[in-house]
Design an enzyme around this catalytic site. Sequence first.
Site, PDB file in Angstrom:
ATOM      1  N   CYS A  85       0.922  -1.321  -0.065  1.00 48.46           N
ATOM      2  CA  CYS A  85       0.026   0.068  -0.018  1.00 48.46           C
ATOM      3  C   CYS A  85       1.039   1.285  -0.158  1.00 48.46           C
ATOM      4  CB  CYS A  85      -0.925   0.027   1.229  1.00 48.46           C
ATOM      5  SG  CYS A  85      -2.031   1.379   1.259  1.00 48.46           S
ATOM      6  N   GLY A  86       0.875   1.878  -0.974  1.00 51.47           N
ATOM      7  CA  GLY A  86       1.909   3.101  -1.254  1.00 51.47           C
ATOM      8  C   GLY A  86       1.291   4.318  -0.060  1.00 51.47           C
ATOM      9  N   HIS A  87       0.154   4.637  -0.345  1.00 54.66           N
ATOM     10  CA  HIS A  87      -0.316   5.910   0.640  1.00 54.66           C
ATOM     11  C   HIS A  87      -0.122   5.337   2.208  1.00 54.66           C
ATOM     12  CE1 HIS A  87      -4.064   4.156   2.095  1.00 54.66           C
ATOM     13  NE2 HIS A  87      -4.146   4.736   3.059  1.00 54.66           N
ATOM     14  N   HIS A 205      -8.374  -4.407  -8.036  1.00 51.19           N
ATOM     15  CA  HIS A 205      -8.425  -2.776  -7.962  1.00 51.19           C
ATOM     16  C   HIS A 205      -8.867  -2.627  -9.352  1.00 51.19           C
ATOM     17  CE1 HIS A 205      -6.242  -3.304  -4.290  1.00 51.19           C
ATOM     18  NE2 HIS A 205      -6.205  -1.982  -4.052  1.00 51.19           N
ATOM     19  N   ASP A 231     -10.232   5.211  -3.334  1.00 52.85           N
ATOM     20  CA  ASP A 231      -9.071   5.895  -2.585  1.00 52.85           C
ATOM     21  C   ASP A 231      -8.786   7.155  -2.944  1.00 52.85           C
ATOM     22  OD1 ASP A 231      -6.492   6.487  -1.945  1.00 52.85           O
ATOM     23  OD2 ASP A 231      -5.560   4.744  -2.612  1.00 52.85           O
ATOM     24  N   CYS A 235      -3.555   6.701  -4.848  1.00 50.79           N
ATOM     25  CA  CYS A 235      -2.953   5.365  -5.049  1.00 50.79           C
ATOM     26  C   CYS A 235      -1.506   5.067  -5.285  1.00 50.79           C
ATOM     27  CB  CYS A 235      -4.265   4.534  -5.723  1.00 50.79           C
ATOM     28  SG  CYS A 235      -3.955   2.719  -5.369  1.00 50.79           S
ATOM     29  N   GLY A 236      -0.971   4.573  -4.168  1.00 58.65           N
ATOM     30  CA  GLY A 236       0.617   4.420  -4.602  1.00 58.65           C
ATOM     31  C   GLY A 236       0.775   3.317  -5.284  1.00 58.65           C
ATOM     32  N   THR A 237      -0.013   2.380  -5.172  1.00 58.18           N
ATOM     33  CA  THR A 237       0.261   1.132  -6.085  1.00 58.18           C
ATOM     34  C   THR A 237      -0.343   1.290  -7.518  1.00 58.18           C
ATOM     35  OG1 THR A 237      -1.493  -0.173  -4.903  1.00 58.18           O
ATOM     36  CG2 THR A 237       0.504  -0.504  -4.074  1.00 58.18           C
TER      37      THR A 237
END
Length: 310
Positions: A85-87, A205, A231, A235-237
Amino acid sequence: MRVIDSHTEGEPTRTIIDGGPDLGDGPLAERRQRFAERFDHVRSFAVNEPRGSDAVVGALVCAPVDPTAAAGVIFFNNVGYLGMCGHGTIGVAVTLHHLGRLALGTHRFETPVGMVSVDLLSANEAEIENVPSYRHRAAVAVEVPGLGQVVGDIAWGGNWFFLVSEAPHALTLAAVPHLTRAADAVATALEHAGIRGADGARIDHVEFFGPPVAADADSRNFVLCPGGAYDRSPCGTGTSAKLACLAADGKLPPGRPWVQESVVGSRFEARYLPGPSGTIIPRIRGRAYVVADATLIRTPGDPFADGLRG
Ligand code: PYC
């Protein structure tokens, strides 16, 4: 359970500081499996209503296998567990700094899908280096009830994404209910058609793209997460998956910045370096803020003690 809540570009992260499940040791992927099999009620307790909401991503910080890593992290949400999870990684780094447990500078975190690194640039800004990301399939067509044929790319950015370059509705907050219904219909259609990521992985996603609002941004997105929440961050990913598609199409050279706007108008600044075996290594920069330091209480006899679960 003690938790620290933060948001990264609008998207909430709830980091468990104390009182989380003891998952033992071993690779993070195995510990995530143990979490799901034996402690899923703790996931629901921590992030679901009435203590949380569908939008909250939880983060369990644990000891890493590799002693040179700062921590291991397992991310989860209202319905299950995430790969990366990027964020959330930015949120965890800012949270640990807030607690005095992480200095400014570069650190590595282990996740169930691999090692990531975080450059903590200030108390509220971090840049992550994500796991190697790649486009799995280009221009995949799927018939979606109510939308007709929808064409998108399938890409890995730490989670599996279906990326549709033309959003079926305006990318505005007012249109979120329409976007949510459309993205959910796409996810269901992919599942029914047996369209999956590598090794048969579920594509959980869905990402719609359109033109940015800010003059200095490159794109705006809407990302539907598993569990039905969108999100609030870009969304980082999902941005990593987008970079992988841009790289595969020759539309973005290594090192060139890409500013990804979210549907709420927040932004990540992203770029990539070439990775091993045709992958890319995404770097995503964003801001996070701590918003609460709380104790979650479980009262025996409370009919919703473990949170609302489907
Ligand atoms: O930032 O990678 C992300 C993410 C995944 C789900 C929600 N946020």
